[in-house]
Motif scaffolding. Structure first.
Motif, mmCIF file in Angstrom:
data_model
loop_
_atom_site.group_PDB
_atom_site.id
_atom_site.type_symbol
_atom_site.label_atom_id
_atom_site.label_comp_id
_atom_site.label_asym_id
_atom_site.label_seq_id
_atom_site.Cartn_x
_atom_site.Cartn_y
_atom_site.Cartn_z
ATOM 1 N N GLY A 92 0.797 -1.220 0.000
ATOM 2 C CA GLY A 92 0.000 0.000 0.000
ATOM 3 C C GLY A 92 0.828 1.267 0.000
ATOM 4 N N SER A 93 2.070 1.173 0.469
ATOM 5 C CA SER A 93 2.964 2.338 0.505
ATOM 6 C C SER A 93 3.733 2.502 -0.794
ATOM 7 C CB SER A 93 3.961 2.188 1.656
ATOM 8 O OG SER A 93 4.902 1.165 1.361
ATOM 9 N N GLY A 94 3.579 1.529 -1.689
ATOM 10 C CA GLY A 94 4.328 1.551 -2.942
ATOM 11 C C GLY A 94 5.538 0.643 -2.941
ATOM 12 N N ALA A 95 5.802 -0.033 -1.821
ATOM 13 C CA ALA A 95 6.949 -0.938 -1.749
ATOM 14 C C ALA A 95 6.702 -2.186 -2.591
ATOM 15 C CB ALA A 95 7.217 -1.332 -0.301
ATOM 16 N N LYS A 96 7.776 -2.753 -3.128
ATOM 17 C CA LYS A 96 7.704 -3.966 -3.931
ATOM 18 C C LYS A 96 8.601 -5.040 -3.317
ATOM 19 C CE LYS A 96 5.304 -1.728 -7.057
ATOM 20 N NZ LYS A 96 3.841 -1.934 -7.190
ATOM 21 N N PHE A 97 8.200 -6.287 -3.502
ATOM 22 C CA PHE A 97 9.096 -7.381 -3.141
ATOM 23 C C PHE A 97 10.274 -7.372 -4.107
ATOM 24 C CE2 PHE A 97 5.428 -9.195 -0.916
ATOM 25 C CZ PHE A 97 6.046 -9.675 0.235
ATOM 26 N N ILE A 98 11.480 -7.517 -3.566
ATOM 27 C CA ILE A 98 12.671 -7.533 -4.418
ATOM 28 C C ILE A 98 13.575 -8.702 -4.038
ATOM 29 C CG2 ILE A 98 12.647 -5.056 -4.888
ATOM 30 C CD1 ILE A 98 14.901 -4.746 -2.793
ATOM 31 N N TRP A 99 14.439 -9.039 -4.968
ATOM 32 C CA TRP A 99 15.456 -10.081 -4.788
ATOM 33 C C TRP A 99 16.390 -9.968 -5.989
ATOM 34 C CZ3 TRP A 99 15.721 -12.392 -0.238
ATOM 35 C CH2 TRP A 99 16.508 -13.534 -0.059
#
Length: 315
Positions: free
Chosen positions: A291-298
């Protein structure tokens, strides 16, 4: 020894040193180790109120080097992040409104800086560094899934460094018991948002330092600083297939040296790819994450890359 024989001898040494790479069709920069690790710690964590997977720590040796798997960690209670959601410690709020953020300790990076609050969910383990200083580590190295909240005081610009680990039950093989298979590769994932507007995204940088299981070393490709195992099989061709792992030495100053901001950009993953729709530690705080605009990354491979270092500079 005559020059002719000396040259032949040196050539033999060179051939022997490269025999492993040639025989196994691998010529990259990683160090190849065959088989399982020697377990040094059987289990870092046990959940007092539920089930948790074993979280072993082991070592693998090759070329006079020793590698700790899945990672060398600072897993000490004094560094544990504050629980946002952790069923093992009885912390299970239904949303952020049930969390008393005033109780979260502030780690000082700059005494006159701004206090930043961070929300973190890792599959499975993280260590957070700000300007090279250890701020917090994940209190649950493997499972059950949990989430954390941290606070630190800092001036901009500042550097974020994260050690992200996809833990393993079968030490040194990058696998776990899953879906009726005893040696099933797991998957990683990391997401975080901070009160100053910083969120995880493909603008971050990610580099892998431990990749396993590898069944065919020829599948690993390197181009510049990119170490890609995207073409590698995620399951063995037969039950008796030999397992290899790839390891790279971690630079001592990776947390602060700007040259590591040239690592490949992180790859973004969807919530569905990570598989969080049934995890309360994430879904109860989805507004703070996605909801804050964060994305899962790796890195480019969430299945085989088990130790991924992340870097980002906040301007």
């Amino acid at each position: 020894m005559g020059k002719r024989y000396q040259a032949a001898f040196l050539g033999l040494i060179s051939i022997t040193a490269n025999a492993w790479s040639l025989e196994n069709n691998y010529s990259g920069s990683g160090i190849v180790v065959e088989g399982a690790a020697k377990v040094k710690t059987e289990n870092l964590f046990s959940c007092a109120t539920g089930r948790s997977r074993l979280s072993p720590v082991g070592t693998k040796e090759a070329e006079s080097k020793e590698f700790t798997v899945p990672a060398e960690v600072n897993y000490y209670k004094q560094y544990f992040a504050t629980d946002l959601y952790n069923q093992c410690s009885g912390v299970a709020p239904s949303s952020l409104k049930d969390v008393n953020l005033a109780t979260v300790p502030v780690v000082d990076i700059d005494q006159e800086g701004e206090v930043v609050t961070g929300y973190i969910f890792a599959d499975n383990y993280f260590e957070l560094y700000i300007n090279g200083k250890l701020v917090a580590v994940d209190p649950v190295p493997f499972t059950p899934f949990n989430s954390s909240v941290v606070k630190f005081r800092v001036n901009k610009p500042y550097d974020i460094a994260v050690k992200a680990v996809d833990w393993e039950e079968n030490s040194g093989e990058g696998t776990e018991s899953n879906r009726g298979v005893q040696s099933h590769p797991g998957d990683g994932g990391f997401i975080a948002s901070f009160s100053d507007g910083t969120t995880t995204s493909s603008k971050w940088h990610a580099q892998t330092f431990y990749t396993a299981p590898i069944y065919d070393l020829g599948c690993v490709k390197e181009r510049g600083e990119e170490r890609s195992s995207s073409d590698c099989a995620e399951s063995p061709k037969d039950p008796g297939a030999q397992i290899y792992s790839l390891h790279w030495n971690i630079p001592e100053n990776w947390k602060v040296d700007n040259k590591y901001l040239s690592w490949p950009f992180a790859t973004e993953y969807t919530e569905r790819q990570i598989g969080v729709d049934n995890k309360n530690a994430y879904m109860n705080f989805r507004d703070q994450f996605y909801g804050s605009g964060a994305k899962f990354i790796w890195s480019k491979n969430i299945v085989l890359d088990n130790l991924v270092l992340l870097r980002y500079r906040v301007e």
